[in-house]
Scaffold this active site. Structure first.
Site, short mmCIF file in Angstrom:
data_model
loop_
_atom_site.label_atom_id
_atom_site.label_comp_id
_atom_site.label_asym_id
_atom_site.label_seq_id
_atom_site.Cartn_x
_atom_site.Cartn_y
_atom_site.Cartn_z
CE LYS A 182 -1.63 3.00 2.11
NZ LYS A 182 -1.56 4.51 1.86
N GLY A 213 -4.63 3.50 -2.05
CA GLY A 213 -5.73 4.01 -1.25
C GLY A 213 -5.21 4.83 -0.09
N GLY A 215 -4.41 5.93 3.90
CA GLY A 215 -3.91 5.26 5.08
C GLY A 215 -5.01 4.82 6.02
N PRO A 216 -5.95 5.70 6.36
CG PRO A 216 -6.85 7.71 7.16
CD PRO A 216 -5.98 7.15 6.06
N GLY A 219 -4.69 1.35 4.35
CA GLY A 219 -3.56 1.05 5.23
C GLY A 219 -3.99 0.36 6.50
CD GLU A 257 12.79 4.88 8.34
OE1 GLU A 257 12.89 5.84 9.15
OE2 GLU A 257 12.58 5.02 7.14
CB CYS A 291 13.13 9.83 8.25
SG CYS A 291 13.96 8.51 7.34
CD GLU A 390 10.50 13.42 11.18
OE1 GLU A 390 11.41 12.87 10.55
OE2 GLU A 390 9.46 12.83 11.52
#
Length: 483
Positions: A182, A213, A215-216, A219, A257, A291, A390
């Site tokens: 995904k 699609g 995430g909510p 995922g 990660e 990141c 971040e």
């Protein structure tokens, strides 16, 4: 046709209305079109399906059916499949780089070298690792075997849309696992190019599947699916925690990660000009949307003001503009939401009393596109918001320290621990400081990134490791047989 238009034409961007499940391009069960935006022009350039749980069910079922035959293949046979995929993907390198420049906003030259070149190197390494037989270990009267873990649900981010996918998919396939991917909803077009290559390479049906699609919806369905044995996620710490909770109900393995707030420690005996130049470049790579970015520059007080001046000068060389313009060194942020988020952090830095030495809210940027000027703050308190959270944008905080112990304390004053740097004319001193940093990776004097070395973090930067043999091991189970 100007250079930018020619570059965009190379990507051949178009709507994609299918998913890749069980070795076929299939129509989604029930999916609305999901827009893909070019952050440099703010234009919608394509649509892909926003699939749901029913399509996740289909993809997981295909991966489950394919797992046994794929796991039973010899290492050499799996490596041959991956080698054909590498060839098909390499043939698309130019199109991939141009597509990433459009989806992410990465300058085209950087997209060629980093966004495309690095994942091809990583996949090449996994072809080699896949050929290696994993011999059982003898411990007393036991034989210890490493076996494929099963079906992998891979959920990947938008900032490096091919590298982060290959780091998971390449390792899982080399280990003998099957995969449902995904990709991030902001950057799905790169994943489609990967699956064009997968289809051309003729990987066995069901071994690797694509469901696009949100995430909510997609995922979450993948992370919670009862037939997914390992969930591998890259993204924010908050989403990583949510993924962990979804997988915890069935005690599924999770590798994460997550974020970073990495410190670049410049000791007083360092090559200051090089340390600052490389540090600024690291912080601003991919418009700061990395990141591992060294977003905190820690400098010894004896050379602090000189370092601030050098950082301001280096920052001025990061010209913002269209990713396909050869003079561009800093592209847009990936979305309007991300740009507005970074602006909020810059305003917070000013409100907290940090000294603005470059960029900031009033700096000139292109009128169209989601741009932020490269921004450098000095005199940042280690506990300030911009030193703790971040930001994921081109914002660098410079912080003074008095001795090595204080530098280590400031560097470790973070809930993250992903990467970092140490600079010194004395390599043993640099190594001593590096060993004390609570972080998954440290570069000494600009040491080069090693795509076979384990990659991952301490604390809220994640669980597990990616890349090389360590990354492959995340997709293996351990079995002891006593005789």
């Amino acid at each position: 046709m100007d250079q930018a238009d020619a570059g965009r034409a190379t990507a051949k961007v178009a709507d994609r209305d299918r998913l890749y499940i069980d070795g076929e391009w299939v129509t989604p069960l029930d999916a609305l079109p999901m827009p893909v935006q070019d952050p440099a022009t703010e234009e919608v350039v394509a649509h892909v399906p926003a699939a749901g749980s029913g399509d996740i069910d289909r993809a997981v079922a295909a991966a489950r059916a394919a797992f046994g035959p794929w796991a039973d293949l010899s290492p050499a046979a799996r490596a041959d499949h991956l080698d054909r995929l590498l060839a098909a993907l390499t043939a698309r390198a130019g199109q991939i780089a141009a597509t990433i420049a459009i989806e992410v906003g990465t300058p085209f030259k950087v997209a060629q070298r980093v966004q495309t070149g690095l994942p091809l190197t990583v996949l090449r390494d996994y072809v080699a690792l896949a050929r290696e037989e994993i011999e059982p270990e003898t411990i007393g009267n036991s034989l210890v075997f490493r076996e494929p873990a099963g079906v992998v649900g891979a959920i990947t981010p938008w900032n490096y849309p091919l590298h982060q996918v290959v780091a998971k998919v390449g390792a899982a396939l080399a280990a003998g696992c099957t995969v449902v991917l995904k990709p991030a909803e902001l950057t799905p077009l790169t994943a489609y190019l990967l699956f064009d290559a997968i289809d051309e390479a003729g990987l066995p049906h069901g071994v690797v599947n694509l469901v696009t699609g949100s995430g909510p919806v997609a995922g979450s369905a993948l992370a919670a699916h009862p037939d997914v044995d390992v969930v591998s996620f890259t993204g924010s710490a908050a989403t990583g925690a949510a993924i962990s909770r979804l997988a915890a109900d069935r005690i599924a393995r999770v590798t994460l990660e997550l974020g970073g707030k990495s410190a670049n420690v410049i000791l007083q005996d360092a090559d200051l000009a090089k340390a600052v130049k490389v540090g600024v470049g690291n912080a601003f790579l991919n418009a700061g949307q990395t990141c591992t970015a060294w977003t905190r520059m820690l400098v010894h007080r004896s050379v602090y003001e000189e370092a601030v001046d050098l950082a301001a000068t280096a920052s001025s060389g990061y010209v913002t503009g269209d990713p396909f313009d050869p003079g561009t060194r800093l592209g847009p942020l990936v979305s309007e939401r991300q740009r507005d988020r970074v602006r909020t952090y810059i305003d917070k830095g000013l409100a907290d009393g940090a000294r603005l030495v470059s960029g900031g809210p009033d700096a000139t940027v292109p009128a169209r596109g989601f741009f932020i000027a490269p921004t450098v703050f000095a005199d940042v308190d280690p506990d300030d918001t911009i030193a703790q959270e971040e930001i994921f944008g081109p914002v660098l905080s410079i912080i003074p320290f008095s001795d090595d112990d204080q530098a280590v304390a400031i560097a470790n004053n973070s809930r993250y621990g992903l990467a970092g740097g140490v600079w010194s004319g004395d390599e043993e001193r640099a190594l001593s400081v590096a060993r004390r940093l609570r972080t998954g990776a440290v570069d000494i004097n600009g040491g080069a990134f090693n795509p076979r070395a384990p990659f991952g973090g301490y604390k809220q930067s994640g669980v597990g490791r990616e890349l090389g043999q360590h990354g492959l091991s995340e997709f293996l189970e351990t079995k002891a047989i006593q005789r």
